[in-house]
Design a protein around this motif. Sequence first.
Motif, PDB file in Angstrom:
ATOM      1  N   TYR A 137     -27.349  28.858  45.492  1.00  0.00           N
ATOM      2  CA  TYR A 137     -26.583  28.148  46.517  1.00  0.00           C
ATOM      3  C   TYR A 137     -26.371  26.671  46.196  1.00  0.00           C
ATOM      4  O   TYR A 137     -25.674  25.970  46.933  1.00  0.00           O
ATOM      5  N   ALA A 138     -26.998  26.179  45.127  1.00  0.00           N
ATOM      6  CA  ALA A 138     -26.884  24.767  44.792  1.00  0.00           C
ATOM      7  C   ALA A 138     -25.436  24.393  44.465  1.00  0.00           C
ATOM      8  O   ALA A 138     -24.581  25.254  44.250  1.00  0.00           O
ATOM      9  N   GLN A 139     -25.177  23.084  44.413  1.00  0.00           N
ATOM     10  CA  GLN A 139     -23.816  22.600  44.167  1.00  0.00           C
ATOM     11  C   GLN A 139     -23.242  23.141  42.863  1.00  0.00           C
ATOM     12  O   GLN A 139     -22.054  23.447  42.761  1.00  0.00           O
ATOM     13  N   THR A 140     -24.084  23.255  41.852  1.00  0.00           N
ATOM     14  CA  THR A 140     -23.643  23.793  40.555  1.00  0.00           C
ATOM     15  C   THR A 140     -24.193  25.204  40.328  1.00  0.00           C
ATOM     16  O   THR A 140     -24.285  25.655  39.190  1.00  0.00           O
ATOM     17  N   GLY A 141     -24.560  25.886  41.418  1.00  0.00           N
ATOM     18  CA  GLY A 141     -25.133  27.214  41.306  1.00  0.00           C
ATOM     19  C   GLY A 141     -24.088  28.297  41.119  1.00  0.00           C
ATOM     20  O   GLY A 141     -22.874  28.050  41.088  1.00  0.00           O
ATOM     21  N   ALA A 142     -24.578  29.528  41.012  1.00  0.00           N
ATOM     22  CA  ALA A 142     -23.708  30.664  40.708  1.00  0.00           C
ATOM     23  C   ALA A 142     -22.669  30.911  41.795  1.00  0.00           C
ATOM     24  O   ALA A 142     -21.523  31.259  41.495  1.00  0.00           O
ATOM     25  N   VAL A 143     -23.049  30.717  43.068  1.00  0.00           N
ATOM     26  CA  VAL A 143     -22.106  30.990  44.159  1.00  0.00           C
ATOM     27  C   VAL A 143     -20.894  30.072  44.064  1.00  0.00           C
ATOM     28  O   VAL A 143     -19.729  30.519  44.131  1.00  0.00           O
ATOM     29  N   ASN A 144     -21.122  28.781  43.890  1.00  0.00           N
ATOM     30  CA  ASN A 144     -20.007  27.834  43.801  1.00  0.00           C
ATOM     31  C   ASN A 144     -19.204  28.018  42.517  1.00  0.00           C
ATOM     32  O   ASN A 144     -17.977  27.841  42.514  1.00  0.00           O
ATOM     33  N   GLU A 145     -19.874  28.373  41.420  1.00  0.00           N
ATOM     34  CA  GLU A 145     -19.154  28.597  40.172  1.00  0.00           C
ATOM     35  C   GLU A 145     -18.229  29.808  40.283  1.00  0.00           C
ATOM     36  O   GLU A 145     -17.107  29.805  39.763  1.00  0.00           O
ATOM     37  N   ILE A 146     -18.683  30.850  40.973  1.00  0.00           N
ATOM     38  CA  ILE A 146     -17.835  32.027  41.177  1.00  0.00           C
ATOM     39  C   ILE A 146     -16.643  31.667  42.049  1.00  0.00           C
ATOM     40  O   ILE A 146     -15.500  32.096  41.787  1.00  0.00           O
ATOM     41  N   LEU A 155     -13.895  25.796  48.770  1.00  0.00           N
ATOM     42  CA  LEU A 155     -14.976  26.332  49.592  1.00  0.00           C
ATOM     43  C   LEU A 155     -16.357  25.942  49.066  1.00  0.00           C
ATOM     44  O   LEU A 155     -17.350  26.094  49.779  1.00  0.00           O
ATOM     45  N   ALA A 156     -16.419  25.458  47.823  1.00  0.00           N
ATOM     46  CA  ALA A 156     -17.709  25.130  47.211  1.00  0.00           C
ATOM     47  C   ALA A 156     -18.385  23.982  47.965  1.00  0.00           C
ATOM     48  O   ALA A 156     -17.729  23.007  48.352  1.00  0.00           O
ATOM     49  N   ARG A 157     -19.682  24.109  48.148  1.00  0.00           N
ATOM     50  CA  ARG A 157     -20.460  23.092  48.841  1.00  0.00           C
ATOM     51  C   ARG A 157     -21.951  23.366  48.616  1.00  0.00           C
ATOM     52  O   ARG A 157     -22.308  24.478  48.215  1.00  0.00           O
ATOM     53  N   PRO A 158     -22.820  22.430  48.896  1.00  0.00           N
ATOM     54  CA  PRO A 158     -24.268  22.716  48.846  1.00  0.00           C
ATOM     55  C   PRO A 158     -24.659  23.496  50.102  1.00  0.00           C
ATOM     56  O   PRO A 158     -24.993  22.922  51.139  1.00  0.00           O
ATOM     57  N   TRP A 159     -24.638  24.798  50.016  1.00  0.00           N
ATOM     58  CA  TRP A 159     -24.721  25.663  51.189  1.00  0.00           C
ATOM     59  C   TRP A 159     -25.975  25.432  52.018  1.00  0.00           C
ATOM     60  O   TRP A 159     -25.913  25.464  53.257  1.00  0.00           O
ATOM     61  N   LEU A 160     -27.101  25.224  51.379  1.00  0.00           N
ATOM     62  CA  LEU A 160     -28.354  25.076  52.114  1.00  0.00           C
ATOM     63  C   LEU A 160     -28.595  23.652  52.600  1.00  0.00           C
ATOM     64  O   LEU A 160     -29.560  23.403  53.333  1.00  0.00           O
ATOM     65  N   SER A 161     -27.734  22.719  52.205  1.00  0.00           N
ATOM     66  CA  SER A 161     -27.872  21.333  52.651  1.00  0.00           C
ATOM     67  C   SER A 161     -26.835  20.969  53.701  1.00  0.00           C
ATOM     68  O   SER A 161     -26.842  19.850  54.206  1.00  0.00           O
ATOM     69  N   ASP A 162     -25.951  21.893  54.019  1.00  0.00           N
ATOM     70  CA  ASP A 162     -24.901  21.671  55.003  1.00  0.00           C
ATOM     71  C   ASP A 162     -25.382  22.188  56.357  1.00  0.00           C
ATOM     72  O   ASP A 162     -25.809  23.333  56.478  1.00  0.00           O
ATOM     73  N   TYR A 163     -25.293  21.344  57.379  1.00  0.00           N
ATOM     74  CA  TYR A 163     -25.768  21.736  58.706  1.00  0.00           C
ATOM     75  C   TYR A 163     -25.035  22.970  59.233  1.00  0.00           C
ATOM     76  O   TYR A 163     -25.606  23.766  59.963  1.00  0.00           O
ATOM     77  N   GLY A 164     -23.782  23.131  58.883  1.00  0.00           N
ATOM     78  CA  GLY A 164     -22.993  24.220  59.411  1.00  0.00           C
ATOM     79  C   GLY A 164     -23.161  25.537  58.679  1.00  0.00           C
ATOM     80  O   GLY A 164     -22.876  26.606  59.243  1.00  0.00           O
ATOM     81  N   THR A 165     -23.617  25.482  57.441  1.00  0.00           N
ATOM     82  CA  THR A 165     -23.705  26.714  56.637  1.00  0.00           C
ATOM     83  C   THR A 165     -25.127  27.111  56.268  1.00  0.00           C
ATOM     84  O   THR A 165     -25.340  28.200  55.736  1.00  0.00           O
ATOM     85  N   ALA A 166     -26.108  26.247  56.536  1.00  0.00           N
ATOM     86  CA  ALA A 166     -27.478  26.526  56.089  1.00  0.00           C
ATOM     87  C   ALA A 166     -28.037  27.800  56.726  1.00  0.00           C
ATOM     88  O   ALA A 166     -28.574  28.669  56.034  1.00  0.00           O
ATOM     89  N   LEU A 167     -27.904  27.941  58.040  1.00  0.00           N
ATOM     90  CA  LEU A 167     -28.468  29.121  58.710  1.00  0.00           C
ATOM     91  C   LEU A 167     -27.754  30.405  58.307  1.00  0.00           C
ATOM     92  O   LEU A 167     -28.422  31.397  57.977  1.00  0.00           O
ATOM     93  N   PRO A 168     -26.404  30.458  58.284  1.00  0.00           N
ATOM     94  CA  PRO A 168     -25.757  31.679  57.789  1.00  0.00           C
ATOM     95  C   PRO A 168     -26.109  31.991  56.333  1.00  0.00           C
ATOM     96  O   PRO A 168     -26.246  33.163  55.964  1.00  0.00           O
ATOM     97  N   ALA A 169     -26.250  30.936  55.504  1.00  0.00           N
ATOM     98  CA  ALA A 169     -26.599  31.164  54.101  1.00  0.00           C
ATOM     99  C   ALA A 169     -27.978  31.797  53.975  1.00  0.00           C
ATOM    100  O   ALA A 169     -28.188  32.732  53.194  1.00  0.00           O
ATOM    101  N   VAL A 170     -28.933  31.308  54.768  1.00  0.00           N
ATOM    102  CA  VAL A 170     -30.273  31.905  54.759  1.00  0.00           C
ATOM    103  C   VAL A 170     -30.213  33.329  55.303  1.00  0.00           C
ATOM    104  O   VAL A 170     -30.874  34.240  54.791  1.00  0.00           O
ATOM    105  N   GLY A 171     -29.400  33.542  56.338  1.00  0.00           N
ATOM    106  CA  GLY A 171     -29.265  34.876  56.902  1.00  0.00           C
ATOM    107  C   GLY A 171     -28.723  35.875  55.901  1.00  0.00           C
ATOM    108  O   GLY A 171     -29.143  37.045  55.884  1.00  0.00           O
ATOM    109  N   LEU A 172     -27.797  35.431  55.045  1.00  0.00           N
ATOM    110  CA  LEU A 172     -27.236  36.335  54.041  1.00  0.00           C
ATOM    111  C   LEU A 172     -28.277  36.741  52.997  1.00  0.00           C
ATOM    112  O   LEU A 172     -28.180  37.822  52.417  1.00  0.00           O
TER     113      LEU A 172
END
Length: 301
Positions: A137-146, A155-172
């Motif tokens: 989930y990192a900024q240069t991680g596999a999710v953003n590279e894909i 759509l790329a962003r630091p998913w676990l550091s964003d207040y709006g996406t951190a909880l859904p990212a953990v849920g996934l």
Amino acid sequence: MHRSGRARSPRGPRRGAARGWLLLLPALGAYVGFVVWPLITGVQYSFYDWNGVGTATWVGLGNYATVFTDPELLGAIGNAFVLLVFFTVIPVGAGLVLATLIRSLRSGGFARASQTILFLPQVIPLAAAGIAWSWMYAQTGAVNEILRAAGLGWLARPWLSDYGTALPAVGLIGSWVLTGLCTVLLLTGIGKIDRSLYEAARIDGAGWWREFFAITLPGLRQEIAVLVTLSMIAALSSFDIIYTSTQGGPGRSTLVPAISIYRIGFTQSDVGLASAFGIVLMILVVACVLPVQRLARAGDR
């Protein structure tokens, strides 16, 4: 008169019962020592203001009042209910679809390989899964590279550091871990359904959807109840994945009851409040699980 047989001594059943209790004692002792006694002790501590070392002060229901009035603790409970969607609804729904598709393949190497691949996340320790996904989930991680490779770089962003996406990212992450278990268990359940029911439905002209809702879903009632129970408990008491990936951050956006209890008890040294929150969490889990079990039993009558 001659007796046809020798009168049976009442000592026989008694000896059998005594042997049964002797065999049960080790497991019963372990259960009492590691489950019942800690639960009783936790209930006792929940009525005191205690740091775990000094003198305990009686506060009655004060700790429970704090649990139900503190915005941080209430927010943690709210986040746990959000995770229910990712830990329960998504894995069970995806498992139903995948199990039905794999079952339609009959037997073969592809079907067996699919089951193995889907079940692999269940074998991985949750802590390791949280660490691995935090890298992805990192900024240069596999999710953003894909996403960038697919032309969706916006759509790329630091998913676990964003207040709006951190909880859904953990849920996934939880969805990814539990989907394999749901698929394999539901696939086993589908295999127990009488195939003649499907044949009769096809003769009557039923399509895939009608077979699914009229035969497959009713036949999987018990399996679905078990999976919903397990996944609800995993969502409400989740700790490993969140602790290794976000530790409850950023801010309090992924804070859940288990993380709060850990912080209150071991960081803030407030054993009484941590115990009260733990008891509330236990009651919350039971309150959510019991209706599912009752619905499953009612459907079998």
